[in-house]
Design an enzyme around this catalytic site. Structure first.
Site, PDB file in Angstrom:
ATOM      1  N   TYR A 115      37.187  26.971   3.362  1.00 52.88           N
ATOM      2  CA  TYR A 115      35.650  26.900   3.259  1.00 52.88           C
ATOM      3  C   TYR A 115      35.237  28.209   3.003  1.00 52.88           C
ATOM      4  O   TYR A 115      34.434  28.601   2.238  1.00 52.88           O
ATOM      5  CB  TYR A 115      34.958  26.187   4.121  1.00 52.88           C
ATOM      6  CG  TYR A 115      33.317  26.349   4.314  1.00 52.88           C
ATOM      7  CD1 TYR A 115      32.703  25.599   3.355  1.00 52.88           C
ATOM      8  CD2 TYR A 115      32.866  27.204   5.029  1.00 52.88           C
ATOM      9  CE1 TYR A 115      31.367  25.885   3.251  1.00 52.88           C
ATOM     10  CE2 TYR A 115      31.588  27.341   5.150  1.00 52.88           C
ATOM     11  CZ  TYR A 115      30.646  26.737   4.245  1.00 52.88           C
ATOM     12  OH  TYR A 115      29.334  26.760   4.147  1.00 52.88           O
ATOM     13  N   SER A 148      27.458  31.868   1.930  1.00 52.55           N
ATOM     14  CA  SER A 148      27.409  31.811   3.447  1.00 52.55           C
ATOM     15  C   SER A 148      27.620  33.107   4.058  1.00 52.55           C
ATOM     16  O   SER A 148      28.538  33.914   3.280  1.00 52.55           O
ATOM     17  CB  SER A 148      28.194  31.013   3.932  1.00 52.55           C
ATOM     18  OG  SER A 148      28.498  30.804   5.455  1.00 52.55           O
TER      19      SER A 148
HETATM   20  N1  LIG Z   1      24.544  24.192   7.599  1.00 46.74           N
HETATM   21  C1  LIG Z   1      25.166  25.426   7.551  1.00 46.74           C
HETATM   22  O1  LIG Z   1      25.265  26.014   8.925  1.00 46.74           O
HETATM   23  C2  LIG Z   1      25.415  26.478   6.255  1.00 46.74           C
HETATM   24  C3  LIG Z   1      25.818  27.558   6.631  1.00 46.74           C
HETATM   25  C4  LIG Z   1      25.871  28.496   5.543  1.00 46.74           C
HETATM   26  C5  LIG Z   1      25.778  27.849   4.306  1.00 46.74           C
HETATM   27  N2  LIG Z   1      25.618  26.676   4.272  1.00 46.74           N
HETATM   28  C6  LIG Z   1      25.517  26.355   2.732  1.00 46.74           C
HETATM   29  O2  LIG Z   1      24.287  25.835   2.329  1.00 46.74           O
HETATM   30  C7  LIG Z   1      24.464  24.764   1.501  1.00 46.74           C
HETATM   31  C8  LIG Z   1      23.794  23.428   1.671  1.00 46.74           C
HETATM   32  O3  LIG Z   1      24.250  23.158   3.162  1.00 46.74           O
HETATM   33  P1  LIG Z   1      23.365  22.320   3.998  1.00 46.74           P
HETATM   34  O4  LIG Z   1      23.648  22.657   5.417  1.00 46.74           O
HETATM   35  O5  LIG Z   1      22.085  22.007   3.498  1.00 46.74           O
HETATM   36  O6  LIG Z   1      24.361  20.770   4.106  1.00 46.74           O
HETATM   37  P2  LIG Z   1      23.950  19.333   3.991  1.00 46.74           P
HETATM   38  O7  LIG Z   1      22.705  18.941   4.712  1.00 46.74           O
HETATM   39  O8  LIG Z   1      25.227  18.520   4.247  1.00 46.74           O
HETATM   40  O9  LIG Z   1      23.675  19.031   2.292  1.00 46.74           O
HETATM   41  C9  LIG Z   1      24.697  19.420   1.533  1.00 46.74           C
HETATM   42  C10 LIG Z   1      24.083  18.592   0.228  1.00 46.74           C
HETATM   43  O10 LIG Z   1      25.170  18.908  -0.838  1.00 46.74           O
HETATM   44  C11 LIG Z   1      25.228  17.498  -1.370  1.00 46.74           C
HETATM   45  N3  LIG Z   1      26.518  17.445  -2.121  1.00 46.74           N
HETATM   46  C12 LIG Z   1      27.636  17.534  -1.211  1.00 46.74           C
HETATM   47  N4  LIG Z   1      28.698  17.307  -1.991  1.00 46.74           N
HETATM   48  C13 LIG Z   1      28.041  16.756  -3.170  1.00 46.74           C
HETATM   49  C14 LIG Z   1      28.772  16.555  -4.526  1.00 46.74           C
HETATM   50  N5  LIG Z   1      30.314  16.118  -4.415  1.00 46.74           N
HETATM   51  N6  LIG Z   1      28.027  16.333  -5.406  1.00 46.74           N
HETATM   52  C15 LIG Z   1      26.726  16.179  -5.268  1.00 46.74           C
HETATM   53  N7  LIG Z   1      26.158  16.836  -4.146  1.00 46.74           N
HETATM   54  C16 LIG Z   1      26.971  17.044  -3.005  1.00 46.74           C
HETATM   55  C17 LIG Z   1      24.874  16.668  -0.482  1.00 46.74           C
HETATM   56  O11 LIG Z   1      24.258  15.218  -1.218  1.00 46.74           O
HETATM   57  P3  LIG Z   1      25.066  14.077  -1.238  1.00 46.74           P
HETATM   58  O12 LIG Z   1      25.929  13.903  -0.070  1.00 46.74           O
HETATM   59  O13 LIG Z   1      23.780  13.103  -1.372  1.00 46.74           O
HETATM   60  O14 LIG Z   1      25.844  14.166  -2.410  1.00 46.74           O
HETATM   61  C18 LIG Z   1      23.685  17.317   0.253  1.00 46.74           C
HETATM   62  O15 LIG Z   1      22.691  16.958  -0.340  1.00 46.74           O
HETATM   63  C19 LIG Z   1      25.960  24.597   1.293  1.00 46.74           C
HETATM   64  O16 LIG Z   1      26.323  25.015   0.025  1.00 46.74           O
HETATM   65  C20 LIG Z   1      26.791  25.239   2.332  1.00 46.74           C
HETATM   66  O17 LIG Z   1      27.864  25.420   2.367  1.00 46.74           O
HETATM   67  C21 LIG Z   1      25.300  25.841   5.245  1.00 46.74           C
END
Ligand SMILES: NC(=O)c1ccc[n+]([C@@H]2O[C@H](COP(=O)([O-])OP(=O)(O)OC[C@H]3O[C@@H](n4cnc5c(N)ncnc54)[C@H](OP(=O)(O)O)[C@@H]3O)[C@@H](O)[C@H]2O)c1
Length: 268
Positions: A160, A147
């Site tokens: 985080y 990120s």
């Molecule tokens: N959204 C943002 O603004 C943003 C910005 C920068 C970076 N990111 C990064 O991008 C990545 C994806 O995030 P996103 O925004 O797409 O979030 P999201 O929609 O909440 O997706 C997160 C995914 O991770 C899975 N997950 C969470 N905890 C888990 C666990 N203990 N075991 C297995 N799977 C798990 C969730 O699935 P289940 O709940 O079904 O397990 C879900 O599929 C993350 O690494 C996040 O830090 C996001």
């Protein structure tokens, strides 16, 4: 190492594919690359319907592994099951959780689950798969989703942003160790993406789809896949995020943290 990754008819594992960026990357691999996908997350129903969609719409092979990546035994099982019946060529470690609020109010078990998911599972799976690729002569690739928060200390997301700083540093270092072994390691560091992550953290009112610098999951996935296929070692999508990371390199970290605190302070 300059040959591009070929995903067509090959297996790519994507963690955190039950929503957001992971789900869109899995879709893009199937739709745009004709690649087979092995998707991992905790919510079985979401994974199974995604697999069904990818098989029927794009004619690729798709399978899922239901696992909680905050549990060490599940992390080991993901590697064993993934490599038992198929040759995995790409690994995208994307699963992650965040929180928003004062560090002093962060529940200890929530912190440990975040550390285990965002850091420990990524280190364990990346080393297991990288070693596997080297042993099998697979010129595969790994991508770690970090990120912009990995470049800037983010108050009210302190732990985080610490997990993401670890992943950026670790991933870039691992890339150097692996580059002469024919295995690429990409660190992909997006800024805000309109996904469940922001909703669950209570941040979706502050960072909305359409706001400056907030990408849709689909747009962000397209950037991520491009970086992965081109075996980039570090990729930050979007001009605003690139400007922020450049500022983070040039300006004092304390100043960046202070400016960021104003954006994230809960009682703004
Ligand atoms: N959204 C943002 O603004 C943003 C910005 C920068 C970076 N990111 C990064 O991008 C990545 C994806 O995030 P996103 O925004 O797409 O979030 P999201 O929609 O909440 O997706 C997160 C995914 O991770 C899975 N997950 C969470 N905890 C888990 C666990 N203990 N075991 C297995 N799977 C798990 C969730 O699935 P289940 O709940 O079904 O397990 C879900 O599929 C993350 O690494 C996040 O830090 C996001």
């Amino acid at each position: 190492m300059n040959r591009m990754m070929e995903l067509r008819a090959r297996w790519t594992l994507v963690t955190g594919a039950s929503s957001g960026l992971g789900q869109e990357m899995a879709r893009s691999i199937a739709r745009d690359q004709g690649g087979n996908v092995l998707v991992v997350a905790r919510r079985r129903d979401r994974l199974e319907s995604l697999c069904e969609e990818l098989r029927s719409r794009y004619g690729v092979q798709a399978a899922c592994i239901v696992a909680d990546l905050s549990r060490p035994e599940d992390v080991e099982r993901v590697f064993t099951e993934a490599t038992r019946e198929r040759e995995v060529h790409g690994v995208i470690l994307n699963a992650g959780v965040t929180y928003w609020g004062e560090a002093l109010k962060l529940d200890w078990s929530a912190f440990q689950a975040m550390l285990d998911t965002n850091v420990t599972s990524m280190v364990r799976l990346s080393t297991l798969f990288a070693r596997h690729f080297v042993e099998h002569g697979t010129r595969g690739g790994l991508m770690l989703i970090s990120s912009v928060a990995g470049f800037i200390p983010v108050p009210y997301q302190a732990a985080y942003s610490g997990t993401k700083a670890f992943i950026t540093s670790y991933g870039q270092a691992l890339a150097q160790e692996m580059r002469h072994k024919g295995v690429s390691v990409t660190v992909f560091a997006p800024g805000g993406i309109s996904t469940e992550l922001l909703e669950k953290a209570g941040l979706s009112d502050r960072f909305k789809a359409g706001d400056l610098g907030v990408m849709s999951a689909q747009e962000c996935a397209a950037h991520a896949l491009r970086a992965f296929i081109h075996r980039k070692e570090l990729s930050v999508p979007g001009l605003l995020n690139q400007t922020l990371t450049l500022a983070a390199r040039l300006l004092p970290r304390g100043f960046m943290a202070q400016r960021t605190a104003a954006m994230y302070r809960p009682e703004r």
